[in-house]
Design an enzyme around this catalytic site. Structure first.
Site, short mmCIF file in Angstrom:
data_model
loop_
_atom_site.label_atom_id
_atom_site.label_comp_id
_atom_site.label_asym_id
_atom_site.label_seq_id
_atom_site.Cartn_x
_atom_site.Cartn_y
_atom_site.Cartn_z
N ASP A 282 -19.00 -50.14 -14.00
CA ASP A 282 -19.33 -49.67 -15.02
C ASP A 282 -18.26 -48.21 -15.53
O ASP A 282 -17.79 -47.59 -14.79
CB ASP A 282 -20.62 -48.95 -15.05
CG ASP A 282 -20.99 -48.34 -16.23
OD1 ASP A 282 -21.49 -49.05 -17.23
OD2 ASP A 282 -21.05 -47.13 -16.47
N VAL A 283 -17.78 -48.52 -16.66
CA VAL A 283 -16.83 -47.91 -17.39
C VAL A 283 -17.37 -46.26 -17.41
O VAL A 283 -16.44 -45.22 -17.32
CB VAL A 283 -16.12 -48.12 -18.91
CG1 VAL A 283 -15.17 -47.06 -19.56
CG2 VAL A 283 -15.63 -49.70 -18.62
#
Length: 327
Positions: A282-283
C-alpha cells in the site's frame, strides 16, 4: 430496559453477517440502544477519522453525532450514534423508523459494534506498540482509535476495487456516483440517507450501464463480476472465514478477477477483521513510514518486513494506525 444477546437467523444477507453481542454488552430501550465500550475506545478519535471524508455519502456527521440508514432485512432504520459518556455509545432511532422487532434492533446494535470493532481487545496491541519504532507515536496520538470497518462484504469489495490506483478524493467521487445512481435512499425531515447498492442490483447490469460513473471499463467489469458471485451465494463472509486461515482466505479472494493482493488484504482487514491481513504494497503505508522515519525514499518491501517483524497478528491494526498520519 433489557439486556440481550441475540443472533438473528433470517435469510437475508444483511443479517447473516451481523454478529451477536455478548450478554450485558448492550441495552435495549426500544427507541434507544446503549452499547458498552471498552476503556481502549475513544469516540472522539473515531469521529476525527470519519470526519476526514467530506465527500462521504453513506453517513452524515453533525454536532459530534453520526447519522446513518442501516438496511436490516426489509427495514431501513435511521439512526443517530453519539457518546455522551466515555464508556457508552448511544444509538437513537429517528422518526417512524424504530424497529418493532427486537431481532432488528439487535441487528442494528451488532452492526454498530462491528463497524467500530468494539469486540477486539486492543491492550495487547498497545503493549507491543509502546516500544515499537513506528507505532509508539501512533498509539499515543490516536489512543482509542478503532479499525473502523466496512461490515458489508460487497461494499468492502467495491470500495477496494474502486480505490485501485487512484487518489482517495477521486475514489470517494466514484463511490458517490455508484451509490446515487444505483443505490436507494430514504428521506426523513428533509434529509436524504443513502444505502449502498445491493449485489443483486449491480449483478443485473451491463458494463454500459456503469458508463455514467466515468470509471474504467475494467473496474466496471470487476464490480459486476464480484456482484454476481455474491448474488449467487458463491462468495460470502462465512465462506471466507470458514477457511480458518489468513492465507487461504487471501488466496480465495485473489482468485477472483480484479482482486489482487492489495484489494484482498484491504477487504480482509476492513471487513473480515483478520488481524494478520497486511496490505504491504500500500502506497499510504509506505508514505506513512517515510514520514515517521524522516527519509526521502520510500521503504523497500524488505525494510517493511523488518520493521513489522514484531507485529504478528496485529498487522492490520498497525497499518490502520499508520494510515491515520495521512488520512
Amino acid at each position: 430496559m433489557k439486556r440481550n444477546t441475540i443472533n438473528p437467523q433470517w435469510d437475508d444477507p444483511y443479517l447473516i453477517d451481523v454478529p451477536s453481542l455478548p450478554q450485558g454488552s448492550w441495552e435495549d430501550n426500544g427507541q434507544q440502544l446503549k452499547l458498552s465500550v471498552p476503556k481502549e475506545f475513544s469516540f472522539s478519535e473515531n469521529m476525527k477519522y470519519l470526519s476526514n471524508a467530506p465527500n462521504e455519502c453513506l453517513f452524515h456527521i453533525k454536532d459530534h453525532r453520526i447519522y446513518k440508514a442501516v438496511p436490516i432485512g426489509q427495514e431501513t432504520p435511521i439512526i443517530e450514534i453519539s457518546a455522551e459518556h466515555e464508556n457508552v455509545i448511544t444509538i437513537r432511532f429517528f422518526g417512524n423508523t424504530t424497529p418493532s422487532r427486537q431481532e432488528v434492533r439487535a441487528a442494528v446494535a451488532g452492526y454498530v459494534s462491528e463497524w467500530f470493532d468494539l469486540e477486539t481487545d486492543l491492550r495487547p496491541f498497545y503493549d507491543l506498540a509502546k516500544n515499537d519504532l513506528l507505532l509508539h507515536r501512533a498509539v499515543s496520538e490516536f489512543y482509542g482509535l478503532r479499525n473502523v470497518g466496512i461490515p458489508d462484504l460487497f461494499e468492502a469489495l467495491c470500495w477496494g476495487i474502486i480505490g485501485q490506483q487512484i487518489n482517495l478524493a477521486f475514489a470517494y467521487t466514484l463511490k458517490r456516483r455508484l451509490v446515487e445512481n444505483f443505490g436507494r435512499s430514504v428521506e426523513l425531515d428533509g434529509e436524504q440517507y443513502w444505502i449502498f447498492p445491493s449485489p443483486h442490483k449491480i449483478a443485473a447490469l451491463a458494463v454500459s450501464d456503469l458508463a455514467v460513473l466515468q470509471m474504467t471499463t475494467k473496474k466496471s467489469e470487476y464490480l459486476i463480476g464480484v456482484a454476481q458471485l455474491i448474488a449467487e451465494g458463491k462468495l460470502t463472509k462465512k465462506r471466507l472465514l470458514a477457511t480458518g486461515d489468513y492465507k487461504k482466505a487471501e488466496k480465495m479472494l485473489v482468485s477472483i478477477r480484479g482482486i489482487g493482493p492489495w484489494t484482498a488484504n484491504y477487504v480482509l482487514m476492513r471487513c473480515l477483521r483478520i488481524p494478520s491481513a497486511f496490505p504491504i504494497d500500500d502506497v499510504g503505508l509506505h508514505n506513512a513510514i517515510k514520514h515517521l522515519m524522516g527519509t526521502e525514499q520510500k521503504p523497500t518491501k524488505e525494510e517493511i518486513l523488518q520493521l513489522s517483524s514484531t507485529w504478528t497478528n496485529w498487522e492490520s491494526y498497525a497499518t490502520f494506525y499508520l494510515w491515520r498520519f495521512l488520512y
